[in-house]
Scaffold this motif. Structure first.
Motif, PDB file in Angstrom:
ATOM      1  N   MET A 293     -14.645 -38.566 -91.987  1.00  8.66           N
ATOM      2  CA  MET A 293     -13.764 -38.095 -90.934  1.00  8.66           C
ATOM      3  C   MET A 293     -13.865 -39.040 -89.738  1.00  8.66           C
ATOM      4  O   MET A 293     -14.947 -39.271 -89.219  1.00  8.66           O
ATOM      5  CB  MET A 293     -14.204 -36.703 -90.522  1.00  8.66           C
ATOM      6  CG  MET A 293     -13.085 -35.724 -90.510  1.00  8.66           C
ATOM      7  SD  MET A 293     -13.787 -34.120 -90.283  1.00  8.66           S
ATOM      8  CE  MET A 293     -13.909 -33.576 -91.963  1.00  8.66           C
TER       9      MET A 293
ATOM     10  N   MET B  70     -20.512 -34.740 -89.858  1.00 12.96           N
ATOM     11  CA  MET B  70     -19.303 -35.459 -90.213  1.00 12.96           C
ATOM     12  C   MET B  70     -19.214 -36.704 -89.355  1.00 12.96           C
ATOM     13  O   MET B  70     -18.596 -36.722 -88.317  1.00 12.96           O
ATOM     14  CB  MET B  70     -18.086 -34.576 -89.964  1.00 12.96           C
ATOM     15  CG  MET B  70     -18.125 -33.330 -90.808  1.00 12.96           C
ATOM     16  SD  MET B  70     -16.569 -32.496 -90.801  1.00 12.96           S
ATOM     17  CE  MET B  70     -17.033 -31.020 -91.703  1.00 12.96           C
ATOM     18  N   SER B  71     -19.897 -37.709 -89.771  1.00 14.59           N
ATOM     19  CA  SER B  71     -19.976 -38.892 -88.948  1.00 14.59           C
ATOM     20  C   SER B  71     -19.018 -39.934 -89.487  1.00 14.59           C
ATOM     21  O   SER B  71     -18.792 -40.031 -90.688  1.00 14.59           O
ATOM     22  CB  SER B  71     -21.398 -39.430 -88.981  1.00 14.59           C
ATOM     23  OG  SER B  71     -21.762 -39.637 -90.315  1.00 14.59           O
ATOM     24  N   ALA B  72     -18.485 -40.708 -88.588  1.00 22.92           N
ATOM     25  CA  ALA B  72     -17.667 -41.831 -89.015  1.00 22.92           C
ATOM     26  C   ALA B  72     -18.571 -42.910 -89.576  1.00 22.92           C
ATOM     27  O   ALA B  72     -19.723 -43.029 -89.187  1.00 22.92           O
ATOM     28  CB  ALA B  72     -16.891 -42.366 -87.820  1.00 22.92           C
ATOM     29  N   SER B  73     -18.077 -43.652 -90.518  1.00 22.34           N
ATOM     30  CA  SER B  73     -18.890 -44.720 -91.074  1.00 22.34           C
ATOM     31  C   SER B  73     -18.858 -45.913 -90.140  1.00 22.34           C
ATOM     32  O   SER B  73     -18.119 -45.946 -89.166  1.00 22.34           O
ATOM     33  CB  SER B  73     -18.374 -45.099 -92.455  1.00 22.34           C
ATOM     34  OG  SER B  73     -18.489 -44.006 -93.317  1.00 22.34           O
ATOM     35  N   ALA B  74     -19.691 -46.906 -90.459  1.00 25.51           N
ATOM     36  CA  ALA B  74     -19.846 -48.048 -89.569  1.00 25.51           C
ATOM     37  C   ALA B  74     -18.510 -48.746 -89.359  1.00 25.51           C
ATOM     38  O   ALA B  74     -17.803 -49.060 -90.304  1.00 25.51           O
ATOM     39  CB  ALA B  74     -20.858 -49.015 -90.161  1.00 25.51           C
TER      40      ALA B  74
ATOM     41  N   THR C 117     -18.543 -32.322 -85.454  1.00 25.17           N
ATOM     42  CA  THR C 117     -17.262 -32.588 -86.118  1.00 25.17           C
ATOM     43  C   THR C 117     -16.320 -33.397 -85.245  1.00 25.17           C
ATOM     44  O   THR C 117     -15.406 -34.032 -85.746  1.00 25.17           O
ATOM     45  CB  THR C 117     -16.549 -31.276 -86.466  1.00 25.17           C
ATOM     46  OG1 THR C 117     -16.282 -30.586 -85.242  1.00 25.17           O
ATOM     47  CG2 THR C 117     -17.414 -30.398 -87.346  1.00 25.17           C
TER      48      THR C 117
ATOM     49  N   ILE D 157     -15.203 -46.138 -96.256  1.00 25.93           N
ATOM     50  CA  ILE D 157     -14.389 -45.211 -97.022  1.00 25.93           C
ATOM     51  C   ILE D 157     -13.460 -45.975 -97.968  1.00 25.93           C
ATOM     52  O   ILE D 157     -13.237 -45.577 -99.104  1.00 25.93           O
ATOM     53  CB  ILE D 157     -13.585 -44.306 -96.067  1.00 25.93           C
ATOM     54  CG1 ILE D 157     -14.563 -43.348 -95.400  1.00 25.93           C
ATOM     55  CG2 ILE D 157     -12.509 -43.542 -96.802  1.00 25.93           C
ATOM     56  CD1 ILE D 157     -13.928 -42.427 -94.411  1.00 25.93           C
TER      57      ILE D 157
ATOM     58  N   GLU E 117     -24.809 -43.606 -98.831  1.00 27.25           N
ATOM     59  CA  GLU E 117     -24.070 -43.452 -97.577  1.00 27.25           C
ATOM     60  C   GLU E 117     -22.695 -44.101 -97.637  1.00 27.25           C
ATOM     61  O   GLU E 117     -21.924 -44.015 -96.694  1.00 27.25           O
ATOM     62  CB  GLU E 117     -24.881 -44.048 -96.415  1.00 27.25           C
ATOM     63  CG  GLU E 117     -26.160 -43.270 -96.157  1.00 27.25           C
ATOM     64  CD  GLU E 117     -26.912 -43.752 -94.924  1.00 27.25           C
ATOM     65  OE1 GLU E 117     -26.313 -44.451 -94.105  1.00 27.25           O
ATOM     66  OE2 GLU E 117     -28.095 -43.420 -94.812  1.00 27.25           O
TER      67      GLU E 117
ATOM     68  N   ARG F 219     -19.864 -38.424-100.198  1.00 27.21           N
ATOM     69  CA  ARG F 219     -21.302 -38.369 -99.899  1.00 27.21           C
ATOM     70  C   ARG F 219     -21.734 -36.954 -99.534  1.00 27.21           C
ATOM     71  O   ARG F 219     -22.915 -36.654 -99.533  1.00 27.21           O
ATOM     72  CB  ARG F 219     -21.652 -39.363 -98.802  1.00 27.21           C
ATOM     73  CG  ARG F 219     -20.949 -39.115 -97.526  1.00 27.21           C
ATOM     74  CD  ARG F 219     -21.127 -40.254 -96.547  1.00 27.21           C
ATOM     75  NE  ARG F 219     -20.657 -39.619 -95.326  1.00 27.21           N
ATOM     76  CZ  ARG F 219     -19.819 -40.056 -94.471  1.00 27.21           C
ATOM     77  NH1 ARG F 219     -19.400 -41.111 -94.560  1.00 27.21           N
ATOM     78  NH2 ARG F 219     -19.395 -39.409 -93.428  1.00 27.21           N
ATOM     79  N   TYR F 220     -20.784 -36.084 -99.216  1.00 28.77           N
ATOM     80  CA  TYR F 220     -21.165 -34.686 -98.944  1.00 28.77           C
ATOM     81  C   TYR F 220     -21.543 -33.934-100.218  1.00 28.77           C
ATOM     82  O   TYR F 220     -22.024 -32.819-100.153  1.00 28.77           O
ATOM     83  CB  TYR F 220     -20.040 -33.950 -98.222  1.00 28.77           C
ATOM     84  CG  TYR F 220     -19.856 -34.463 -96.815  1.00 28.77           C
ATOM     85  CD1 TYR F 220     -20.728 -34.057 -95.807  1.00 28.77           C
ATOM     86  CD2 TYR F 220     -18.862 -35.368 -96.499  1.00 28.77           C
ATOM     87  CE1 TYR F 220     -20.598 -34.538 -94.524  1.00 28.77           C
ATOM     88  CE2 TYR F 220     -18.720 -35.856 -95.222  1.00 28.77           C
ATOM     89  CZ  TYR F 220     -19.587 -35.437 -94.243  1.00 28.77           C
ATOM     90  OH  TYR F 220     -19.476 -35.921 -92.972  1.00 28.77           O
TER      91      TYR F 220
ATOM     92  N   LYS G 182     -26.904 -37.035 -90.536  1.00 31.40           N
ATOM     93  CA  LYS G 182     -25.780 -36.223 -90.066  1.00 31.40           C
ATOM     94  C   LYS G 182     -25.025 -35.593 -91.236  1.00 31.40           C
ATOM     95  O   LYS G 182     -24.555 -34.469 -91.141  1.00 31.40           O
ATOM     96  CB  LYS G 182     -24.848 -37.102 -89.219  1.00 31.40           C
ATOM     97  CG  LYS G 182     -25.567 -37.673 -88.009  1.00 31.40           C
ATOM     98  CD  LYS G 182     -24.718 -38.564 -87.148  1.00 31.40           C
ATOM     99  CE  LYS G 182     -24.425 -39.898 -87.796  1.00 31.40           C
ATOM    100  NZ  LYS G 182     -25.628 -40.700 -88.095  1.00 31.40           N
ATOM    101  N   VAL G 183     -24.969 -36.323 -92.350  1.00 31.33           N
ATOM    102  CA  VAL G 183     -24.351 -35.751 -93.550  1.00 31.33           C
ATOM    103  C   VAL G 183     -25.192 -34.584 -94.066  1.00 31.33           C
ATOM    104  O   VAL G 183     -24.675 -33.504 -94.379  1.00 31.33           O
ATOM    105  CB  VAL G 183     -24.188 -36.835 -94.637  1.00 31.33           C
ATOM    106  CG1 VAL G 183     -23.717 -36.211 -95.934  1.00 31.33           C
ATOM    107  CG2 VAL G 183     -23.219 -37.896 -94.167  1.00 31.33           C
TER     108      VAL G 183
ATOM    109  N   ASP H 243     -27.948 -40.145 -94.877  1.00 31.78           N
ATOM    110  CA  ASP H 243     -27.517 -40.064 -93.487  1.00 31.78           C
ATOM    111  C   ASP H 243     -27.869 -38.681 -92.944  1.00 31.78           C
ATOM    112  O   ASP H 243     -27.391 -37.663 -93.454  1.00 31.78           O
ATOM    113  CB  ASP H 243     -26.005 -40.313 -93.408  1.00 31.78           C
ATOM    114  CG  ASP H 243     -25.512 -40.341 -91.969  1.00 31.78           C
ATOM    115  OD1 ASP H 243     -26.242 -39.848 -91.089  1.00 31.78           O
ATOM    116  OD2 ASP H 243     -24.404 -40.853 -91.740  1.00 31.78           O
TER     117      ASP H 243
ATOM    118  N   SER I  38     -22.107 -43.639 -87.824  1.00 34.00           N
ATOM    119  CA  SER I  38     -23.167 -43.475 -88.824  1.00 34.00           C
ATOM    120  C   SER I  38     -24.462 -44.156 -88.400  1.00 34.00           C
ATOM    121  O   SER I  38     -25.539 -43.756 -88.807  1.00 34.00           O
ATOM    122  CB  SER I  38     -22.716 -44.023 -90.170  1.00 34.00           C
ATOM    123  OG  SER I  38     -22.558 -45.411 -90.069  1.00 34.00           O
TER     124      SER I  38
ATOM    125  N   VAL J 277     -24.650 -31.500 -92.042  1.00 32.18           N
ATOM    126  CA  VAL J 277     -23.402 -30.785 -92.327  1.00 32.18           C
ATOM    127  C   VAL J 277     -23.507 -30.035 -93.646  1.00 32.18           C
ATOM    128  O   VAL J 277     -23.067 -28.874 -93.777  1.00 32.18           O
ATOM    129  CB  VAL J 277     -22.214 -31.765 -92.327  1.00 32.18           C
ATOM    130  CG1 VAL J 277     -20.963 -31.090 -92.824  1.00 32.18           C
ATOM    131  CG2 VAL J 277     -22.008 -32.317 -90.936  1.00 32.18           C
TER     132      VAL J 277
END
Lengths: 206, 646, 291
Positions: free
Chosen positions: B1, A1-5, B498, B12, B101, B107-108, B116-117, B114, B600, B120
């Motif tokens: 998140m 759950m990464s924050a975007s840029a 998280t 987002i 991304e 994107r999940y 990291k996605v 990514d 990211s 998860v």
């Protein structure tokens, strides 16, 4: 759950040689995995041959289609050689479309020949004993891997044609191709090696 | 998140709204096209089956079912968008490494590059399938409260046993490589991505599909062979067997590609200064596991393919009456199967040795020996496979050899214990939840390892082979070892993934319940095996009834303890959401020097590594990495086009 | 966070901790090893119905006696460490930065290597001599470890099929019986094979286990030493009623055996005539399906 840029942070760009290095390493690892797939078939070949269970390793009527075998092998080796020539032309900065087209044609021919052999050229069915099982299983598996080679060669040809059309300079066109060319070459050589092994074990040795 | 301290991410806000999302490549279309693909190809397969066999094919026809699965796989991958990039490459468009991304939370549910996605997604998938496998285990223990098949019928019981075994083996092979490997390897080596981001996503979605395909065996009559799929029983079995063959083959492909990706990443994408002797030991665990995955999974794939041919086009690889041999399956399967056992152990070694120094507040004691030990395990695991076949009548003359190689493995695994013991020596141990799980790993794995000595000794093996002794042994090594280490790893790294804390008290309740009831469940089963209870039976000697009831009750309590884990995750991660901060454990490892959750792009600049991340207690130790300097210093190690060996 | 926890460096505390751990370990060994050998040991299966099961029982006791000190060493070490080396309170203090000591590592490697080689030699010795004759395990069609005068051993063919065992006696006109009765104090050569899928012939008290694999003649030797009954089970998953593939065998005197086999020849005469000729393996048509 990464924050975007987050805005304002521009990550420094990646070294362009990295993707090329990755592709070659990936191709080598994939070739080793493929080698282990066929090692399983080599093991099956020699194991079932040695056991000769119920005397049914290879009944006398089970003979492989020799003509198809040679033709398929020649197509595969030819495609590999044509691709190697195309790659060398690329490294020297010359055009490579013709050689790539030849490589693609030969690699597709190998697939077509194998399919024709399955549909009309076989003197035995898959239920013809141990050798027949290994023959069908092995050649069909190789066909699947060879389709990967066809895809790679086709991608190279398409990229070469497009970049010949669109690239402003020849250097740019070469740069787009070189990393994939090296990786594809690794894969084609591995396939060619397995094709030779296929021919020796399944066609040549009685 | 996003965390409170970072500004709202721009991506987002750009993400399409729900209505616009309906059209596109994502999970919904994956499911729809998979169903469509299954029915179209099943229909086609029925036609082909009629043509080949000259008989009326039913919906239980193997050709139809296997082609149906193939169609479902293609539909699934098309729907998720995996064919877009290859098709664009076939039209000569340029290569790219980023896809999907920019879709915010969506994107999940799609192909996303990514790492990291993907991690998860893996975490959720593995937890779900682990739950399915665990429920199977609870039902199995329910049946075994009676010494005769009463609660579930014998056929359903076998399906449950087979589903439990196969699901756990499939999911635990992906259980560390997938979530933790994909998340941590790039962070620990100072990279922004994995070497092949699309392949990474492909492995995940194949794993998800394989899990559901395996479950679909229930609707195809189940399968009776256990996870080992022994021929010729597997050749005779009903269509549920096809689900086993196909889903396990998908996992084989997935496992091979995960390993390939991790090896390539570690070889080429290490940050400057991260020499081979500075790589975190967890990454070494991932690399050695990957070596096994890349080389062993193809053999499994080939064996499953042969079994599928035996079931469809009437080849006779495994049928002795027509030139085949069941031993062929045993050899091929265990040639994969034993490295697979260490695919289920090495990640545990990596996690435990990574976490131990943090809570012992001491450097890892003997880094090089630890790495050598892992490679020793990996190498030896390819040379022991016939110890599964000591009484099968195959190559009996080689039994002393395989006994010797098997016992040799205790040397490198002994090293792992030595490293753990050395690290604890005069340490300042903090008993956090991850540390408790690591210590329990050593307790359980010791029992698992020592019971392995009985099994490796041929005279003793004659009694214990195929009995509950074996079953207790591998649950001690896999569940007591890998699962304990993995859960410890989740407690340790979830706050990084998280950004939210887990509850320490609930964690400790979970740990003590799980530790106590794990041992109460599986230790008595050593006795059950020695007293003559074979594996995979629904009816057993009535004299063992009391023992089995005790074990069943313990097993249910063990299952309850995992509900505590689940409750902890749901409560703290979804409801409470208390920020954990960047480095709650005060670790020196690279990933803990980044914000939680990790942005990211991972690193604003590629860091320059100064040391291995274990410099606890060393006065004036430099920080593990320098984040401010420009990457690729002139004198630093460069990546060569040949593959980047420094 | 990083106050260096080197309170008393040097050899002093190391030696003290090490000596304490060794003493605790030694005391634990003195207590527990005899318990394992003499209290627990006699209860470790598979007891003593045959020479082979007696051997296996002894091996299990020896391995347990060897495993106990190893188990205790790790437990004592870990127990001592987590008790003595724990950090009380919430503060985080670094320990002394002790690097790996090559001498200890080499010693450890040498010790485990010696143990492993000893175990391998012990296992091989328990397997190969003619008195052990393969320790009751299936050895395939050409066994390496044979009893003295293997040719004169009583031949019994064990045939597994879904889901029952039958026994064929080539020395007695190829008669086939649904029960297994064996004479005491005589070498038996089981020839285990299967008609359909893989099974595993497990005569529990006899200490015999041999996989029944179609197309394979799996030979296992045993010498029963007690007059008693024994349980026969299937130890390889063979389909639906795998758990019910049980029967009971009987060890009787030589004269009782002679009487029994003579009666069986008469009783099953009609069946024997219908059977295929005796063979080490059978290949029935593989076209039937089973769960």
């Amino acid at each position: 759950m990464s924050a975007s840029a987050a805005p304002g942070i521009v990550p420094e760009p990646e070294d362009s040689r990295l993707a090329a290095a990755n592709l070659v390493v990936g191709a080598r690892l994939f070739a080793s995995a493929m080698a282990f797939v066929f090692m399983a078939f080599v093991f099956a070949y020699f194991y079932l041959k040695a056991v000769d269970s119920n005397g049914l390793w290879r009944p006398s009527h089970v003979t492989p289609p020799q003509g198809y075998g040679i033709a398929i092998l020649v197509c595969i080796l030819g495609a590999t050689a044509a691709f190697e020539l195309a790659r060398r032309g690329l490294a020297a900065g010359a055009g490579s479309v013709a050689m790539l087209a030849l490589a693609l044609g030969l690699s597709v021919a190998a697939v077509v020949l194998q399919l024709i052999a399955y549909l009309g050229g076989m003197s035995f069915g898959a239920d013809g004993g141990g050798y027949a099982s290994v023959f069908y299983g092995w050649t069909a598996m190789f066909l699947a891997f060879w389709l990967g080679a066809v895809y790679s060669v086709e991608t190279m040809l398409a990229t070469a044609m497009r970049s010949a059309r669109e690239a402003a300079a020849a250097d740019e066109a070469v740069e787009a191709l070189q990393p994939s060319a090296d990786a594809t070459m690794v894969y084609l050589y591995s396939c060619a090696g397995i094709a030779v092994l296929t021919w020796v074990l399944l066609y040549l040795i009685k | 998140m996003s965390t409170t301290e970072s500004p709202p991410p721009t991506a987002i806000t750009k993400a399409p709204r729900f209505r616009e999302q309906l059209i596109g490549f994502h999970l919904l279309w994956g499911v729809v096209l998979a169903a469509l693909g299954y029915f179209v190809c099943h229909w086609l397969g029925t036609k082909i089956g009629n043509h080949i066999k000259g008989q009326t094919a039913t919906d239980q026809d193997d050709i139809a079912v296997l082609l149906g699965f193939l169609g479902a796989t293609l539909g699934w991958l098309i729907g998720l968008g995996f064919f877009n990039y290859p098709l664009s490459r076939m039209m000569g468009r340029p290569a790219s490494l980023i896809e999907g991304e920019e879709y915010g939370v969506w994107r999940y549910f799609r192909l996303c590059t990514d790492h990291k996605v993907v991690a998860v997604q893996y975490f959720v998938a593995v937890l779900f399938f682990f739950g399915v496998g665990g429920l199977n285990a609870m039902l199995i223990r329910g049946e075994l409260t009676s010494d005769n098949a009463t609660f579930i019928q014998a056929g359903n019981y076998l399906t449950l046993v087979s589903l439990h075994g196969t699901m756990m083996l499939m999911m635990m092979s992906a259980g560390v490589l997938g979530p933790l490997g994909n998340y941590l390897v790039p962070l620990m080596i100072g990279a922004r991505r994995m070497a092949f981001p699309r392949v990474e996503s492909l492995t995940l979605w194949l794993t998800v599909l394989a899990g559901f395909m395996l479950i679909s065996a229930i609707f195809l009559g189940g399968f009776p062979t256990g996870w080992t799929g022994y021929a010729p029983l597997s050749v005779e079995a009903r269509a549920g067997m096809d689900a086993y063959l196909f889903s396990f083959a998908l996992i084989g492909i997935s496992l091979c590609l995960v390993g390939l990706n991790i090896i390539a990443t570690v070889m080429t994408m290490r940050a400057p200064g991260l020499y081979w002797n500075r790589i975190p030991v967890f990454v070494w665990g991932m690399v050695t596991t990957s070596v096994l995955a890349v080389l062993a999974a193809p053999v499994l794939f080939a064996a499953l393919y042969m079994a599928a041919l035996d079931r469809t086009v009437e080849t006779t690889f495994f049928l002795a009456s027509n030139g085949g041999s069941p031993f062929l399956w045993y050899n091929l399967f265990w040639f994969f199967g034993h490295p697979e056992v260490y695919i289920l152990a090495l990640p545990g070694f990596g996690i435990v040795l990574e976490i131990l120094p943090v809570f012992a507040r001491k450097p890892l004691w003997g880094y090089r020996v630890a790495v050598a030990g892992m490679f020793g395990v990996a190498l030896l695991s390819f040379m022991v496979w016939q110890h599964h076949l000591f009484v099968s009548g195959i190559n009996a003359n080689l039994r002393p050899f395989y006994m010797f190689t098997t016992e040799l493995i205790s040397i490198p695994t002994g090293i792992i214990f030595l490293i753990g013991m050395g690290t604890l020596w005069r340490a300042r141990i903090r008993f956090t939840v991850p540390m408790l799980f690591c210590l329990a790993f050593f307790f359980n794995f010791l029992i698992g390892g020592l019971s392995g000595v009985y099994l490796s000794d041929v005279p003793s093996n004659v009694t214990t082979h195929g009995s509950y002794f074996v079953m207790a042994h591998f649950h001690y090594t896999i569940m007591g070892g890998l699962v304990f280490a993995t859960i410890g790893g989740f407690y340790y790294w979830l706050p990084k993934i998280t950004g939210f804390k887990l509850n320490e008290t609930l964690g400790k309740i979970h740990f003590w319940m799980m530790f106590i009831f794990f041992n109460l469940t599986f230790f008595p089963l050593f006795a059950a095996g020695l007293l003559g209870m074979p594996r995979r039976v629904s009816s057993y000697n009535p004299s063992l009834h009391g023992l089995n009831v005790f074990v069943s009750i313990s097993a249910w309590c063990l299952g309850l303890s995992l509900l505590v884990f689940l409750a902890n995750i749901v409560w703290t991660q979804l409801l409470l959401r208390e920020p954990a901060g960047p480095n709650p454990w005060l670790s020196k490892s690279l990933e803990w020097q980044l914000p939680s959750p990790v942005p990211s792009y991972n690193f604003e600049r590629i860091p320059v590594i100064n040391s291995a991340p274990y410099s606890y207690g060393i006065p004036d130790a430099p920080p593990v990495a320098d984040f401010g300097t420009p990457a690729r210093l002139p004198g630093g190690p460069a990546i060569t086009p040949e593959g980047g060996v420094l | 966070m990083s106050a260096v926890g080197a309170m008393t460096d040097g050899a002093g505390p190391d030696v003290r901790h090490g000596r304490r751990i060794l003493i605790i370990w030694a005391v634990a060994n003195v207590i527990f090893v005899p318990i394992v050998i003499w209290v627990l040991g006699p209860h470790i299966p598979p007891y003593d119905a045959s020479q082979q099961s007696t051997d296996q029982h002894n091996v299990n006791v020896v391995l347990s006696a060897l495993a106990t000190p190893v188990l205790l060493m790790i437990w004592v070490y870990f127990g001592y460490s987590i008790t003595v080396f724990r950090q009380r309170g919430p503060e985080v203090v670094d320990g002394p930065p002790i690097e790996g000591d090559p001498r200890i590592q080499v010693t450890w490697l040498a010790a485990t290597t010696v143990i492993v080689i000893a175990l391998a030699v012990y296992g091989t010795v328990g397997l190969l001599p003619s008195s052990a004759a393969g320790a009751g395990g299936g050895q395939g069609p050409n066994p390496l470890s044979k009893p003295p005068n293997a040719a004169s051993a009583l031949q019994v063919q064990v045939i597994g099929q879904q889901w029952l065992w039958t026994f064929r006696w080539p020395g007695y006109g190829g008669v086939q019986t649904p029960y297994l009765v064996l004479p005491v104090n005589r070498w038996i050569a089981f020839h285990v094979t299967s008609l359909d899928v893989s099974h595993s012939f497990w005569a529990y008290e006899l200490g015999v286990k041999a996989d029944a694999i179609p197309g394979n003649d799996n030979v296992a030797f045993v010498r029963p030493t007690q007059l008693r009954s024994f349980q026969i089970r299937c130890a390889e998953l063979c389909g639906l009623w795998h758990g019910h593939m049980n029967t009971t065998g009987q060890i009787v005197s030589q004269s009782a055996f002679d009487t029994w086999i003579a009666q069986a020849r008469v009783r099953y005469q009609g069946v024997t005539q219908q059977l295929p000729p005796y063979s080490h393996v059978y290949y029935p048509a593989p076209d039937q399906r089973a769960g």
